[in-house]
Design an enzyme around this catalytic site. Sequence first.
Site, short mmCIF file in Angstrom:
data_model
loop_
_atom_site.label_atom_id
_atom_site.label_comp_id
_atom_site.label_asym_id
_atom_site.label_seq_id
_atom_site.Cartn_x
_atom_site.Cartn_y
_atom_site.Cartn_z
N ASP A 264 -10.28 0.03 -4.48
CA ASP A 264 -9.27 -1.02 -4.63
C ASP A 264 -9.37 -2.11 -3.57
O ASP A 264 -8.72 -3.16 -3.70
CB ASP A 264 -7.85 -0.42 -4.57
CG ASP A 264 -7.48 0.32 -5.84
OD1 ASP A 264 -8.20 0.18 -6.84
OD2 ASP A 264 -6.46 1.04 -5.83
N LEU B 57 0.28 2.43 -5.05
CA LEU B 57 0.59 1.02 -4.77
C LEU B 57 -0.48 0.35 -3.91
O LEU B 57 -0.33 -0.82 -3.52
CB LEU B 57 1.96 0.89 -4.09
CG LEU B 57 3.15 1.42 -4.91
CD1 LEU B 57 4.43 1.36 -4.07
CD2 LEU B 57 3.32 0.64 -6.20
N GLY B 58 -1.54 1.06 -3.58
CA GLY B 58 -2.65 0.46 -2.85
C GLY B 58 -2.40 0.17 -1.40
O GLY B 58 -3.09 -0.67 -0.81
N GLY B 59 -1.43 0.84 -0.77
CA GLY B 59 -1.07 0.51 0.60
C GLY B 59 -2.21 0.60 1.59
O GLY B 59 -2.46 -0.32 2.36
N PRO C 69 5.12 2.65 0.55
CA PRO C 69 5.01 4.11 0.56
C PRO C 69 3.55 4.56 0.54
O PRO C 69 2.68 3.89 -0.02
CB PRO C 69 5.74 4.53 -0.72
CG PRO C 69 6.70 3.41 -1.00
CD PRO C 69 6.00 2.17 -0.54
N LYS D 113 0.50 -3.44 -4.54
CA LYS D 113 0.10 -3.89 -5.88
C LYS D 113 0.64 -2.93 -6.92
O LYS D 113 0.99 -1.79 -6.63
CB LYS D 113 -1.42 -4.00 -6.00
CG LYS D 113 -2.19 -2.68 -5.81
CD LYS D 113 -2.29 -1.80 -7.05
CE LYS D 113 -3.03 -0.51 -6.76
NZ LYS D 113 -2.87 0.49 -7.87
N ALA E 110 1.05 6.45 -3.05
CA ALA E 110 2.08 6.14 -4.03
C ALA E 110 1.56 5.42 -5.26
O ALA E 110 2.34 5.09 -6.15
CB ALA E 110 3.18 5.29 -3.38
#
EC number: 2.7.1.148
Length: 313
Positions: free
Chosen positions: A136, A100-102, A95, A10, A98
Site C-alpha cells: 500500500d 486503514l493503511g496507517g 487505529p 485511507k 485496522a
Amino acid sequence: MRLVTLAPAKVNLVLRVGPVRADGYHDLRTLMVPLDLGDRVDVRVSARRGPVRCTVPGRPELHGPENLAARAAEAFRRRFGVDRAVSIRIEKRTPVTAGLGGGSSDAAAVLRCLARAFRVRDRAALAALALEIGSDVPFFLGPGPAWAAGRGERLSPADVPPLDLVLVYPADPSLAIRAGDAYRWLDEARAGGPQAPRRLGRPGRWRPSLLGNDLQAPCVARKPALQALLGLLVGAGATAAIMSGSGPTVFGVFPGRGAARGAALAIQGRAKGGAAGVQVLLARTVRRHPRVSPWRSPRSASSPSTRRSSRPT
C-alpha cells in the site's frame, strides 16, 4: 532540518481480489482514497551521522526499527547513500491493524519528508522503494485517489468526489484480522464452494454502485460481530456500508457532513450503552495527499506574520 506532514488514513471503496499468484500474492483491483484524518509525522534530520530512531508517544510497542516508518527511513538511506541521523516522531491517530493503511501511510510520509530534505526527485526510484516496504505504500506517495492493480503498485488516478464517512473500528482484540488471514479465508471459501475468483476488469469511473469488498464475506463469516457494526451504520442512515481493506474497520457513506456527524454521535451513544470497545471516527475523503511542511514552533505558528503567510494563495 525538521519537517512535518499528515500521514492520512485511507479506505478502499472497491476491493476486487483475483486468484493467488505464483509469488503468493493476489492480483488486485482496488480503489483507494485518502481521508482528512491520520497520523502526524515529525521527521528531524541531523547534520551529523547517526542511526534512525522512531518513537510513538503512548504506544511503546510501536517504537523501534520494526516500525514501517523506521524501515522506510533505513531503506531511503541505503538507496540514496545517506548517513545522517534521522529521528521520527509519530502522533498516532489512525487505529493500528485496522484496514486503514496507517503504517503504510506513516512509511510514505517519512519517504516524502526525506525526499524533500535531500532533494530527491526520482519518483520512479521512490515508488520502487515504497513497494519494497509494503504493497500500500506506493499509493500514499501518489497524488490522491487512485485505482491500484497488481499488488497495488500499478496506479492510475481516479476522480472521486468528496464523500462523508463514518468509520467504526472494533478495538476488541478478538475481532482483529491479519491481512494474510483475510486472503486465506477468501481462498478457502472459493476452494470449498461455487465462488470462483472474479475477473477483475479495468478501472472505470467511480460510481456508488461499485462499492464493495471481496474480503468482507469471508471475514464476516469468521467474525460475525462485524455484521452488527455494518448494521449500526445502515441503521444510522448510511446509504451503504462495507469493510475497509482486510478489516476489521467498517465504514458507511452518508449524504452529507451533517448526516455523518449525527450518525457518529448516535453510534457513539449506542457504544456507551453496550457496544463497548468501538472507536467511531468522522472523516471525509480528499482529492490530494497532504504536503510536507517545515516545522514551526507553536509560538511562531501563532504570530500575526505567520498567520498571514500561512493563508492559501
